[in-house]
Write a protein that holds these residues in place. Structure first.
Motif, PDB file in Angstrom:
ATOM      1  N   ILE A 129      44.246  40.092  28.864  1.00 20.42           N
ATOM      2  CA  ILE A 129      43.240  39.895  29.918  1.00 20.42           C
ATOM      3  C   ILE A 129      43.388  38.499  30.538  1.00 20.42           C
ATOM      4  O   ILE A 129      43.141  38.324  31.748  1.00 20.42           O
ATOM      5  CB  ILE A 129      41.809  40.115  29.359  1.00 20.42           C
ATOM      6  N   HIS A 130      43.819  37.522  29.758  1.00 23.81           N
ATOM      7  CA  HIS A 130      44.036  36.175  30.311  1.00 23.81           C
ATOM      8  C   HIS A 130      45.149  36.197  31.351  1.00 23.81           C
ATOM      9  O   HIS A 130      44.997  35.678  32.462  1.00 23.81           O
ATOM     10  CB  HIS A 130      44.385  35.209  29.167  1.00 23.81           C
ATOM     11  N   GLN A 131      46.273  36.843  31.013  1.00 24.89           N
ATOM     12  CA  GLN A 131      47.389  36.939  31.958  1.00 24.89           C
ATOM     13  C   GLN A 131      47.001  37.746  33.189  1.00 24.89           C
ATOM     14  O   GLN A 131      47.400  37.418  34.316  1.00 24.89           O
ATOM     15  CB  GLN A 131      48.597  37.570  31.263  1.00 24.89           C
ATOM     16  N   ALA A 132      46.216  38.803  32.981  1.00 20.49           N
ATOM     17  CA  ALA A 132      45.792  39.637  34.105  1.00 20.49           C
ATOM     18  C   ALA A 132      44.914  38.853  35.072  1.00 20.49           C
ATOM     19  O   ALA A 132      45.076  38.940  36.300  1.00 20.49           O
ATOM     20  CB  ALA A 132      45.060  40.866  33.580  1.00 20.49           C
ATOM     21  N   LEU A 133      43.987  38.076  34.545  1.00 14.89           N
ATOM     22  CA  LEU A 133      43.102  37.288  35.412  1.00 14.89           C
ATOM     23  C   LEU A 133      43.865  36.194  36.153  1.00 14.89           C
ATOM     24  O   LEU A 133      43.586  35.923  37.327  1.00 14.89           O
ATOM     25  CB  LEU A 133      41.969  36.688  34.578  1.00 14.89           C
ATOM     26  N   LEU A 134      44.835  35.584  35.483  1.00 12.92           N
ATOM     27  CA  LEU A 134      45.649  34.578  36.159  1.00 12.92           C
ATOM     28  C   LEU A 134      46.461  35.207  37.286  1.00 12.92           C
ATOM     29  O   LEU A 134      46.649  34.598  38.346  1.00 12.92           O
ATOM     30  CB  LEU A 134      46.584  33.880  35.159  1.00 12.92           C
ATOM     31  N   ALA A 135      46.955  36.444  37.072  1.00 14.12           N
ATOM     32  CA  ALA A 135      47.718  37.134  38.118  1.00 14.12           C
ATOM     33  C   ALA A 135      46.851  37.367  39.356  1.00 14.12           C
ATOM     34  O   ALA A 135      47.333  37.271  40.492  1.00 14.12           O
ATOM     35  CB  ALA A 135      48.256  38.456  37.582  1.00 14.12           C
ATOM     36  N   ILE A 136      45.575  37.660  39.144  1.00 10.47           N
ATOM     37  CA  ILE A 136      44.671  37.895  40.280  1.00 10.47           C
ATOM     38  C   ILE A 136      44.306  36.588  40.971  1.00 10.47           C
ATOM     39  O   ILE A 136      44.435  36.440  42.193  1.00 10.47           O
ATOM     40  CB  ILE A 136      43.398  38.616  39.808  1.00 10.47           C
ATOM     41  N   PHE A 137      43.842  35.606  40.194  1.00 14.92           N
ATOM     42  CA  PHE A 137      43.293  34.388  40.788  1.00 14.92           C
ATOM     43  C   PHE A 137      44.369  33.427  41.300  1.00 14.92           C
ATOM     44  O   PHE A 137      44.061  32.523  42.076  1.00 14.92           O
ATOM     45  CB  PHE A 137      42.379  33.689  39.783  1.00 14.92           C
ATOM     46  N   ASP A 138      45.616  33.620  40.882  1.00 18.30           N
ATOM     47  CA  ASP A 138      46.702  32.780  41.396  1.00 18.30           C
ATOM     48  C   ASP A 138      47.380  33.387  42.617  1.00 18.30           C
ATOM     49  O   ASP A 138      48.273  32.768  43.195  1.00 18.30           O
ATOM     50  CB  ASP A 138      47.761  32.541  40.305  1.00 18.30           C
ATOM     51  N   SER A 139      47.001  34.580  43.008  1.00 18.22           N
ATOM     52  CA  SER A 139      47.670  35.278  44.101  1.00 18.22           C
ATOM     53  C   SER A 139      47.246  34.721  45.459  1.00 18.22           C
ATOM     54  O   SER A 139      46.125  34.221  45.623  1.00 18.22           O
ATOM     55  CB  SER A 139      47.346  36.767  44.034  1.00 18.22           C
ATOM     56  N   PRO A 140      48.139  34.807  46.463  1.00 19.87           N
ATOM     57  CA  PRO A 140      47.746  34.426  47.840  1.00 19.87           C
ATOM     58  C   PRO A 140      46.575  35.254  48.359  1.00 19.87           C
ATOM     59  O   PRO A 140      45.819  34.784  49.211  1.00 19.87           O
ATOM     60  CB  PRO A 140      49.022  34.695  48.641  1.00 19.87           C
ATOM     61  N   LEU A 141      46.427  36.464  47.850  1.00 19.77           N
ATOM     62  CA  LEU A 141      45.302  37.316  48.245  1.00 19.77           C
ATOM     63  C   LEU A 141      43.970  36.626  47.961  1.00 19.77           C
ATOM     64  O   LEU A 141      43.073  36.587  48.818  1.00 19.77           O
ATOM     65  CB  LEU A 141      45.383  38.647  47.492  1.00 19.77           C
ATOM     66  N   THR A 142      43.846  36.069  46.766  1.00 17.90           N
ATOM     67  CA  THR A 142      42.611  35.368  46.388  1.00 17.90           C
ATOM     68  C   THR A 142      42.454  34.065  47.157  1.00 17.90           C
ATOM     69  O   THR A 142      41.360  33.718  47.608  1.00 17.90           O
ATOM     70  CB  THR A 142      42.607  35.099  44.874  1.00 17.90           C
ATOM     71  N   LYS A 143      43.552  33.341  47.329  1.00 14.13           N
ATOM     72  CA  LYS A 143      43.482  32.055  48.028  1.00 14.13           C
ATOM     73  C   LYS A 143      43.166  32.227  49.507  1.00 14.13           C
ATOM     74  O   LYS A 143      42.658  31.301  50.149  1.00 14.13           O
ATOM     75  CB  LYS A 143      44.795  31.302  47.826  1.00 14.13           C
ATOM     76  N   ALA A 144      43.459  33.405  50.034  1.00 12.15           N
ATOM     77  CA  ALA A 144      43.133  33.685  51.429  1.00 12.15           C
ATOM     78  C   ALA A 144      41.704  34.179  51.592  1.00 12.15           C
ATOM     79  O   ALA A 144      41.267  34.458  52.716  1.00 12.15           O
ATOM     80  CB  ALA A 144      44.104  34.719  51.995  1.00 12.15           C
ATOM     81  N   GLY A 145      40.974  34.315  50.484  1.00  9.23           N
ATOM     82  CA  GLY A 145      39.577  34.715  50.548  1.00  9.23           C
ATOM     83  C   GLY A 145      39.363  36.213  50.657  1.00  9.23           C
ATOM     84  O   GLY A 145      38.277  36.648  51.058  1.00  9.23           O
ATOM     85  N   ARG A 146      40.362  37.025  50.265  1.00 11.12           N
ATOM     86  CA  ARG A 146      40.239  38.474  50.375  1.00 11.12           C
ATOM     87  C   ARG A 146      39.798  39.144  49.075  1.00 11.12           C
ATOM     88  O   ARG A 146      39.687  40.363  49.022  1.00 11.12           O
ATOM     89  CB  ARG A 146      41.575  39.081  50.831  1.00 11.12           C
ATOM     90  N   LEU A 147      39.587  38.369  48.039  1.00 14.88           N
ATOM     91  CA  LEU A 147      39.085  38.939  46.778  1.00 14.88           C
ATOM     92  C   LEU A 147      37.561  38.959  46.822  1.00 14.88           C
ATOM     93  O   LEU A 147      36.921  37.924  47.014  1.00 14.88           O
ATOM     94  CB  LEU A 147      39.575  38.108  45.587  1.00 14.88           C
ATOM     95  N   GLN A 148      36.984  40.131  46.625  1.00 13.11           N
ATOM     96  CA  GLN A 148      35.526  40.254  46.678  1.00 13.11           C
ATOM     97  C   GLN A 148      34.882  40.028  45.317  1.00 13.11           C
ATOM     98  O   GLN A 148      33.884  39.310  45.208  1.00 13.11           O
ATOM     99  CB  GLN A 148      35.149  41.638  47.205  1.00 13.11           C
ATOM    100  N   ALA A 149      35.428  40.644  44.281  1.00 11.44           N
ATOM    101  CA  ALA A 149      34.840  40.496  42.943  1.00 11.44           C
ATOM    102  C   ALA A 149      35.805  41.025  41.894  1.00 11.44           C
ATOM    103  O   ALA A 149      36.709  41.818  42.199  1.00 11.44           O
ATOM    104  CB  ALA A 149      33.508  41.235  42.848  1.00 11.44           C
ATOM    105  N   VAL A 150      35.601  40.582  40.662  1.00 12.73           N
ATOM    106  CA  VAL A 150      36.359  41.077  39.515  1.00 12.73           C
ATOM    107  C   VAL A 150      35.365  41.429  38.424  1.00 12.73           C
ATOM    108  O   VAL A 150      34.481  40.625  38.092  1.00 12.73           O
ATOM    109  CB  VAL A 150      37.365  40.029  38.989  1.00 12.73           C
ATOM    110  N   TYR A 151      35.506  42.632  37.883  1.00 11.56           N
ATOM    111  CA  TYR A 151      34.650  43.084  36.784  1.00 11.56           C
ATOM    112  C   TYR A 151      35.533  43.379  35.571  1.00 11.56           C
ATOM    113  O   TYR A 151      36.602  43.976  35.706  1.00 11.56           O
ATOM    114  CB  TYR A 151      33.865  44.338  37.175  1.00 11.56           C
ATOM    115  N   VAL A 152      35.070  42.949  34.421  1.00 13.02           N
ATOM    116  CA  VAL A 152      35.805  43.160  33.167  1.00 13.02           C
ATOM    117  C   VAL A 152      34.889  43.864  32.187  1.00 13.02           C
ATOM    118  O   VAL A 152      33.745  43.437  31.984  1.00 13.02           O
ATOM    119  CB  VAL A 152      36.299  41.819  32.572  1.00 13.02           C
ATOM    120  N   ARG A 153      35.402  44.930  31.580  1.00 13.42           N
ATOM    121  CA  ARG A 153      34.652  45.627  30.543  1.00 13.42           C
ATOM    122  C   ARG A 153      35.469  45.584  29.254  1.00 13.42           C
ATOM    123  O   ARG A 153      36.639  45.946  29.233  1.00 13.42           O
ATOM    124  CB  ARG A 153      34.362  47.074  30.924  1.00 13.42           C
ATOM    125  N   THR A 154      34.837  45.157  28.177  1.00 14.70           N
ATOM    126  CA  THR A 154      35.520  45.005  26.897  1.00 14.70           C
ATOM    127  C   THR A 154      35.564  46.340  26.150  1.00 14.70           C
ATOM    128  O   THR A 154      34.946  47.327  26.546  1.00 14.70           O
ATOM    129  CB  THR A 154      34.811  43.952  26.037  1.00 14.70           C
TER     130      THR A 154
END
Length: 289
Positions: A129-154
């Protein structure tokens, strides 16, 4: 006259013996007490010392995380643009008491602890889950402001939301300290603010998704195989996209609430690799360089 002299001699000798014995007594007691402690519980004591040292390190990480999370500057744009939502299912984030502190259990540091409780250490992989979150938050998609939300269920069914402008910890130890704090205190605030960047919310996740959103589940076991770039390009911008990806070592996600269940590769992919493909497809669709 010889008898009193002999008595005095014996008394003097007895006093010298008692004084010598009293001087040598403490080392003798220490020498007798120390070996049994090492022999009786040598291995257990070593494990306790290792656990205590690990606990101190984890406690420092948790204290560092308690102060709050840094926030990434948000892009200022008056236009309302489409974005993406990610749901990461079955993340292995479980808190256990190791030594005197609560820690996120993982297969590397707590293998013996897990085996003693008849658990399989291979199932405890918070690094996924750590690697997965880094893949999302390090992407140009997130830096361009196109990420709306992330939900995690354990795996235990705990659902929490992560705001899109969070700066995730880079190191695994700090990440585990942050997750341990979140699961115990139920929220993490920003540095110097009261804004909740990570927050435990009630199930199900569908209550937080936009109305009319298209929920897409991804799995290697899905029967429908698609080209992800073409699939994303054909989607409408008026229809928000929600991607459901598994963040566990083995198994598949629950597809009950998904509208589409697809396979994007002929080979099994890690969660981070799968999310990288999704972000790349969305960046190409929205022309994010």
């Amino acid at each position: 006259m010889g008898r009193p002299y002999a008595v005095k001699g014996r008394k003097k000798k007895r006093r010298l013996d008692e004084a010598a014995a009293s001087d040598a007594a403490p080392p003798a007691e220490e020498a007798e007490e120390l070996p049994p402690e090492e022999e009786a519980g040598g291995e257990e004591k070593e494990e306790e010392d290792e656990a205590a040292a690990a606990a101190e390190g984890k406690e420092e990480e948790e204290h560092a995380a308690v102060e709050g999370l840094p926030v990434v500057p948000r892009p200022v744009d008056g236009k309302r643009r489409p974005g993406a939502i990610f749901v990461l299912e079955r993340a292995c984030l479980e808190v256990g008491k190791v030594g005197k502190t609560m820690q996120i259990l993982n297969s590397d540091d707590h293998a013996n602890y897990l085996r003693k409780q008849n658990r399989n250490p291979a199932d405890y992989r918070p690094d996924i889950i750590h690697q997965a979150l880094l893949a999302i938050f390090d992407s140009p998609l997130t830096k361009a402001g196109r990420l709306q939300a992330v939900y995690v269920r354990t795996e235990k069914g705990v659902l929490f939301e992560i705001k899109p402008h969070v700066r995730m910890p880079r190191t695994f130890k700090r990440f585990c300290g942050l997750m341990s704090q979140l699961l115990q205190k139920l929220s993490i605030t920003a540095v110097g603010k009261r804004e909740k960047l990570l927050n435990v919310v009630k199930n199900p996740v569908t209550r937080y998704l936009p109305v009319g959103a298209r929920k897409v589940g991804l799995s290697f076991s899905a029967e429908k195989s698609v080209n992800l770039f073409d699939y994303v390009a054909k989607s409408s911008d008026d229809e928000p996209l929600v991607f459901v990806v598994g963040a566990m070592a083995h198994g598949k996600i629950d597809k009950e609430y998904t509208d589409d269940y697809i396979q994007i590769c002929n080979y099994p992919l890690s969660a981070a690799c799968c999310l990288n493909r999704i972000c790349s497809a969305l960046e190409q669709k929205w022309n994010i360089q």
